[in-house]
Design a protein around this motif. Structure first.
Motif, PDB file in Angstrom:
ATOM      1  N   ALA A 407      -2.013 -14.257   1.795  1.00 26.82           N
ATOM      2  CA  ALA A 407      -1.246 -13.644   2.884  1.00 26.82           C
ATOM      3  C   ALA A 407      -2.151 -12.725   3.701  1.00 26.82           C
ATOM      4  N   PRO A 408      -2.185 -12.872   5.012  1.00 22.20           N
ATOM      5  CA  PRO A 408      -2.974 -11.973   5.860  1.00 22.20           C
ATOM      6  C   PRO A 408      -2.556 -10.526   5.665  1.00 22.20           C
ATOM      7  N   HIS A 409      -3.505  -9.623   5.821  1.00 19.74           N
ATOM      8  CA  HIS A 409      -3.287  -8.217   5.507  1.00 19.74           C
ATOM      9  C   HIS A 409      -3.832  -7.348   6.640  1.00 19.74           C
ATOM     10  N   ALA A 410      -3.132  -6.255   6.953  1.00 23.11           N
ATOM     11  CA  ALA A 410      -3.583  -5.323   7.994  1.00 23.11           C
ATOM     12  C   ALA A 410      -3.490  -3.888   7.495  1.00 23.11           C
ATOM     13  N   THR A 411      -4.510  -3.122   7.793  1.00 25.07           N
ATOM     14  CA  THR A 411      -4.518  -1.686   7.514  1.00 25.07           C
ATOM     15  C   THR A 411      -4.818  -0.968   8.826  1.00 25.07           C
ATOM     16  N   ASP A 432       1.247 -10.493  12.886  1.00 28.21           N
ATOM     17  CA  ASP A 432       2.512 -10.124  12.234  1.00 28.21           C
ATOM     18  C   ASP A 432       2.293  -8.971  11.256  1.00 28.21           C
ATOM     19  N   ALA A 433       1.211  -9.026  10.492  1.00 29.04           N
ATOM     20  CA  ALA A 433       0.899  -7.951   9.549  1.00 29.04           C
ATOM     21  C   ALA A 433       0.633  -6.638  10.285  1.00 29.04           C
ATOM     22  N   SER A 490      -3.257  -7.028  20.647  1.00 26.92           N
ATOM     23  CA  SER A 490      -1.846  -7.112  20.274  1.00 26.92           C
ATOM     24  C   SER A 490      -1.312  -5.759  19.817  1.00 26.92           C
ATOM     25  N   ALA A 491      -2.101  -5.058  19.014  1.00 23.46           N
ATOM     26  CA  ALA A 491      -1.693  -3.734  18.554  1.00 23.46           C
ATOM     27  C   ALA A 491      -1.551  -2.771  19.726  1.00 23.46           C
TER      28      ALA A 491
END
Length: 516
Positions: A407-411, A432-433, A490-491
């Motif tokens: 699963a893709p992950h974002a911090t 999405d993350a 996007s952010a």
């Protein structure tokens, strides 16, 4: 001698009614300055009574523009007219545009007023507006579905009361060209004082006929067309300024009118409006679409190479497509940067803003070999987005990871009202993350209505430009962001939309109750 066809641009008012097309005061002033360079005759800057924000925007445009008439819209009620009069006060040339519905369905179902009451209110509104300016425009809303006899009665009465422009709207885009042209011909022939006013067409594009209906009105005596850049507007949009102007200019053998529009500025105006609103121009859009002057067919290419007019009825240069461009890159200096921005109609109020934009340019140039005009427009819009008044959220850091089967992950870290917050989230993709991580911190309660991505120029190193449309409590706002990294863009777009919500809390949607 050709008659002068007045171009009345309502991008800042009717165009802003497109869901998600709300603009900040600074963005409206930027667009207004470009419209002034385009030599638009009248700029309808907004609906001052809609909110304090709209009032301030109209007043700011009125203060900044010198060569175009600045118009404020007002319903036929005292507060609306007073607010419009106050907002346009700084303008060198100001106009109040007031309106009331005249079609049977609108009078009965919406206004719940008798025809006599509508005439009385229309006359009163024009007289009230004349207290603030001699330039008063009146619109019988839904004129295209109004009874002809009653329409003539209203028009005669408001001209007698002091209206100098009569705008007849096809409010719901219902008319067809023959019918709409005949409407103008009949009203102008039957109203005895019609020679005392300029007649105007305001068409919506629900059936794709806005430009055709507007041109039919011009052929039957209208000498003002109300339009927007790129045809921006609520529902299916409004009459496209660029299409009307170039139709009239190209077919001088057919039309007895011409505009004062400086057509080489059309493309700059189109790109600026698209960039600020996030509404991309379709490639096959007339005049300003990327394919408008492109030829792929071998037969067409051969013909154009031998003689351009075999397949092109206009010169691309005449609407701004081909210019001698200064190539900008990482070795370009501040003066070249400033000069090119001025050529694009971009000016800075302070030296600090110029320095900030130049630093962003240098950072971009380290990632891209050549910087195009579209990159500069996006860069400046992105900088303006980050300088929003009352900005409460900023992106400080972002790290994403993705791997097949995982699963893709974002911090990310956000600055929120002076305090830094960090969140981690997983999602169906890295974007999405990222959005989920933002929501872990903000808890905005918004719904994502639209997410779109486009490349500003060609190439894998192109700036990516993203648009995010969020909805909350019936309010819809757009956010824009650009970066060579599409996740960062996007952010930025998501955060830009959230910041606009915090600024927009007291702003009513323009003309929520009525529309022309």
């Amino acid at each position: 001698m050709k008659d002068h066809l007045i171009i009345f641009d309502t991008t800042l008012r009717d165009g802003e009614q497109s869901p998600g097309a709300s603009m900040t005061k600074e963005e409206k002033v930027r667009i207004a300055k470009q419209l002034e360079k385009l030599r638009v005759d009248v700029i309808e800057a907004g609906f001052p009574a809609a909110s304090q924000g709209d009032f301030d925007s109209v007043k700011a445009v009125a203060s900044a523009i010198k060569d175009s008439t600045i118009c404020g819209l007002a319903r036929a009620v005292e507060n609306d007219i007073a607010r419009a009069g106050e907002a346009i006060k700084p303008a060198n040339s100001g106009r109040i545009h007031t309106f009331i519905a005249t079609s049977p369905i609108h009078m009965q179902m919406k206004l719940r007023m008798s025809p006599d009451e509508v005439v009385e209110r229309a006359v009163w509104a024009v007289k009230q507006a004349r207290r603030y300016t001699d330039d008063v425009e009146f619109s019988p809303e839904d004129a295209g579905r109004s009874d002809l006899d009653f329409l003539c009665r209203v028009v005669e009465a408001v001209i007698k009361a002091g209206a100098t422009t009569i705008n007849m709207p096809d409010t719901v885009g219902y008319n067809v060209p023959e019918q709409f042209g005949a409407l103008f011909k009949n009203v102008m022939e039957r109203v005895p004082n019609s020679d005392k006013a300029v007649f105007s067409a305001h068409c919506h594009n629900d059936l794709g006929l806005a430009v055709a209906n507007s041109l039919a009105a011009v052929s039957n005596g209208a000498r003002q067309v109300e339009c927007t850049i790129n045809g921006l507007g609520e529902r299916a949009g409004n009459t496209a300024l660029e299409e009307v102007v170039m139709a009239v200019r190209t077919r001088q053998d057919h039309f007895s009118v011409d505009t004062r529009i400086h057509t080489p500025e059309i493309l700059n105006a189109s790109r600026l409006v698209s960039n600020i609103t996030g509404f991309n121009v379709q490639p096959n859009k007339a005049i300003v679409g990327a394919n408008a002057f492109a030829h792929e067919s071998g037969i067409h290419q051969d013909g154009v190479l031998k003689h351009r007019e075999t397949y092109e009825i206009m010169r691309a240069e005449d609407v701004g497509w081909v210019t001698n461009k200064m190539v900008l890159g990482k070795h370009s200096g501040r003066n070249a940067f400033r000069t090119r921005l001025l050529e694009l109609g971009i000016e800075f109020e302070t030296e600090e803003q110029l320095n900030d934009a130049f630093l962003r340019f240098k950072e971009l140039a380290d990632r891209k070999h050549e910087i195009y005009d579209e990159d500069l427009q996006a860069l400046v819009t992105d900088a303006n987005n980050e300088r929003l008044e009352n900005e409460s959220i900023r992106l400080m850091a972002l790290r994403v990871s993705t791997e097949m089967g995982e699963a893709p992950h974002a911090t990310l870290t956000l600055w929120v009202n002076g305090v830094e917050h960090t969140a981690n989230a997983k999602g169906g993709g890295v974007v999405d993350a990222t959005f989920k991580a933002i929501e872990q911190i903000i808890h905005s309660g918004t719904t994502l209505e639209l997410y779109s991505v486009s490349n500003v120029t060609n190439g894998t190193d192109s700036l990516g430009e993203t648009t995010v449309r969020l909805e909350k409590g019936g309010r819809i706002l757009n956010g824009q962001g650009s970066d060579t990294d599409i996740v960062t863009a996007s952010a930025k777009a998501y955060i830009n939309a959230l910041n606009k919500f915090s600024m927009d809390d007291n702003k009513a949607h323009p003309q929520r109750e009525e529309t022309i």
